[in-house]
Design a protein around this motif. Structure first.
Motif, mmCIF file in Angstrom:
data_model
loop_
_atom_site.group_PDB
_atom_site.id
_atom_site.type_symbol
_atom_site.label_atom_id
_atom_site.label_comp_id
_atom_site.label_asym_id
_atom_site.label_seq_id
_atom_site.Cartn_x
_atom_site.Cartn_y
_atom_site.Cartn_z
ATOM 1 N N THR A 121 0.820 -1.220 0.000
ATOM 2 C CA THR A 121 0.000 0.000 0.000
ATOM 3 C C THR A 121 0.850 1.265 0.000
ATOM 4 O O THR A 121 0.313 2.363 -0.009
ATOM 5 N N GLY A 122 2.174 1.088 0.022
ATOM 6 C CA GLY A 122 3.060 2.252 0.026
ATOM 7 C C GLY A 122 3.093 2.984 1.352
ATOM 8 O O GLY A 122 3.512 4.140 1.423
ATOM 9 N N ASP A 123 2.695 2.323 2.437
ATOM 10 C CA ASP A 123 2.663 2.949 3.766
ATOM 11 C C ASP A 123 4.030 2.786 4.427
ATOM 12 O O ASP A 123 4.264 1.861 5.202
ATOM 13 N N LEU A 124 4.934 3.711 4.113
ATOM 14 C CA LEU A 124 6.306 3.608 4.613
ATOM 15 C C LEU A 124 6.382 3.839 6.116
ATOM 16 O O LEU A 124 7.282 3.309 6.780
ATOM 17 N N ILE A 174 14.296 1.702 4.228
ATOM 18 C CA ILE A 174 13.110 2.354 3.653
ATOM 19 C C ILE A 174 13.490 3.173 2.427
ATOM 20 O O ILE A 174 12.793 3.139 1.410
ATOM 21 N N ALA A 175 14.616 3.877 2.481
ATOM 22 C CA ALA A 175 15.057 4.673 1.328
ATOM 23 C C ALA A 175 15.330 3.776 0.127
ATOM 24 O O ALA A 175 14.959 4.117 -1.004
ATOM 25 N N ASN A 176 15.943 2.623 0.347
ATOM 26 C CA ASN A 176 16.236 1.691 -0.737
ATOM 27 C C ASN A 176 14.951 1.174 -1.372
ATOM 28 O O ASN A 176 14.845 1.081 -2.599
ATOM 29 N N LEU A 177 13.967 0.848 -0.546
ATOM 30 C CA LEU A 177 12.673 0.383 -1.078
ATOM 31 C C LEU A 177 11.965 1.500 -1.849
ATOM 32 O O LEU A 177 11.338 1.254 -2.878
ATOM 33 N N ALA A 178 12.077 2.721 -1.349
ATOM 34 C CA ALA A 178 11.452 3.860 -2.029
ATOM 35 C C ALA A 178 12.077 4.089 -3.402
ATOM 36 O O ALA A 178 11.378 4.406 -4.370
ATOM 37 N N ALA A 215 13.344 1.780 -5.303
ATOM 38 C CA ALA A 215 12.812 0.719 -6.172
ATOM 39 C C ALA A 215 11.443 1.121 -6.714
ATOM 40 O O ALA A 215 11.165 0.946 -7.906
ATOM 41 N N GLY A 216 10.606 1.656 -5.870
ATOM 42 C CA GLY A 216 9.289 2.103 -6.317
ATOM 43 C C GLY A 216 9.369 3.234 -7.318
ATOM 44 O O GLY A 216 8.653 3.258 -8.320
ATOM 45 N N ARG A 217 10.266 4.179 -7.045
ATOM 46 C CA ARG A 217 10.413 5.332 -7.939
ATOM 47 C C ARG A 217 10.963 4.918 -9.302
ATOM 48 O O ARG A 217 10.474 5.359 -10.340
ATOM 49 N N LEU A 218 11.965 4.034 -9.313
ATOM 50 C CA LEU A 218 12.567 3.602 -10.579
ATOM 51 C C LEU A 218 11.574 2.858 -11.463
ATOM 52 O O LEU A 218 11.670 2.914 -12.685
ATOM 53 N N THR A 219 10.634 2.145 -10.850
ATOM 54 C CA THR A 219 9.647 1.380 -11.626
ATOM 55 C C THR A 219 8.350 2.166 -11.821
ATOM 56 O O THR A 219 7.375 1.610 -12.330
ATOM 57 N N ARG A 220 8.364 3.422 -11.418
ATOM 58 C CA ARG A 220 7.180 4.288 -11.540
ATOM 59 C C ARG A 220 5.935 3.621 -10.964
ATOM 60 O O ARG A 220 4.849 3.678 -11.549
ATOM 61 N N GLY A 221 6.149 2.934 -9.837
ATOM 62 C CA GLY A 221 5.038 2.317 -9.129
ATOM 63 C C GLY A 221 4.603 0.964 -9.653
ATOM 64 O O GLY A 221 3.650 0.384 -9.149
ATOM 65 N N SER A 222 5.318 0.404 -10.636
ATOM 66 C CA SER A 222 4.889 -0.891 -11.187
ATOM 67 C C SER A 222 5.378 -2.079 -10.356
ATOM 68 O O SER A 222 4.914 -3.201 -10.570
ATOM 69 N N LEU A 223 6.294 -1.846 -9.421
ATOM 70 C CA LEU A 223 6.825 -2.942 -8.610
ATOM 71 C C LEU A 223 5.723 -3.534 -7.746
ATOM 72 O O LEU A 223 5.068 -2.835 -6.980
ATOM 73 N N GLY A 261 23.278 -1.001 -13.464
ATOM 74 C CA GLY A 261 24.536 -1.065 -12.718
ATOM 75 C C GLY A 261 24.630 -0.015 -11.641
ATOM 76 O O GLY A 261 23.868 0.948 -11.600
ATOM 77 N N ARG A 262 25.568 -0.195 -10.770
ATOM 78 C CA ARG A 262 25.812 0.783 -9.693
ATOM 79 C C ARG A 262 26.123 2.135 -10.300
ATOM 80 O O ARG A 262 26.874 2.245 -11.246
ATOM 81 N N GLY A 263 25.499 3.147 -9.753
ATOM 82 C CA GLY A 263 25.721 4.506 -10.217
ATOM 83 C C GLY A 263 24.958 4.868 -11.475
ATOM 84 O O GLY A 263 25.067 5.983 -11.971
ATOM 85 N N ALA A 264 24.174 3.925 -12.022
ATOM 86 C CA ALA A 264 23.391 4.219 -13.231
ATOM 87 C C ALA A 264 22.256 5.175 -12.903
ATOM 88 O O ALA A 264 21.779 5.213 -11.787
ATOM 89 N N ALA A 265 21.852 5.912 -13.891
ATOM 90 C CA ALA A 265 20.766 6.879 -13.679
ATOM 91 C C ALA A 265 19.417 6.215 -13.720
ATOM 92 O O ALA A 265 19.226 5.158 -14.203
#
Length: 164
Positions: free
Chosen positions: A47-50, A82-86, A88-96, A160-164
């Protein structure tokens, strides 16, 4: 009848998490508190409840993610996890999406979940299984170790590490 602290694996089978890992005592079904905690974590993540998610993690929790991508490594502390999980959500634009399929416990502070993970990032998509070992103490998650069915799809998804 099994004692509540029996060192056996109990779990939900057949991909039906609603079946619940439990001990049955007469007409009362009791889900082990460690499994309840892990289910709550998946509910909060889904539910995205961090805030709720953070409340389930010990301040000094350690999460270990395999691979050679930007999200892999050892993440120490509630805020880092929590930052790492956030990210992941941002990179997938919420599709994760992480679907809890099976959950097992020893009844002594260890829980293993098996999950279906789907996500899309750009032209890359995954539909993979992930096992997660949770270590629990004092009613909080103190350790999270992830195991991927196949590493390569996750490395490709996250870059990869450091990728945008």
């Amino acid at each position: 009848m099994l004692p509540l602290r029996s060192p056996i694996l109990v779990g939900a089978f057949g991909g039906r998490p609603e079946a619940s890992a439990h001990f049955s005592e007469g007409n009362i079904v009791i889900e082990h508190p460690d499994i309840q905690l892990v289910r709550s974590l998946f509910d909060a993540f889904g539910t995205g409840d961090l805030d709720a998610l953070g409340g389930l993690l010990a301040p000094d929790v350690v999460r270990t993610v395999p691979g050679s991508h930007r999200l892999s490594g050892e993440h120490r502390g509630r805020d880092a996890v929590i930052a790492n999980l956030a990210v992941a959500g941002r990179l997938t634009r919420g599709s994760l999406r992480v679907e809890l399929r099976w959950v097992f416990t020893t009844g002594h502070g260890q829980v293993v979940s098996v999950n279906r993970c789907t996500a899309t990032r750009g032209a890359t998509s995954i539909d993979e299984h992930v096992a997660v070992l949770f270590t629990i103490s004092g009613g909080l998650i103190i350790g999270i170790v992830e195991f991927f069915e196949r590493q390569e799809p996750f490395d490709a998804l996250w870059g990869g590490r450091g990728a945008a």
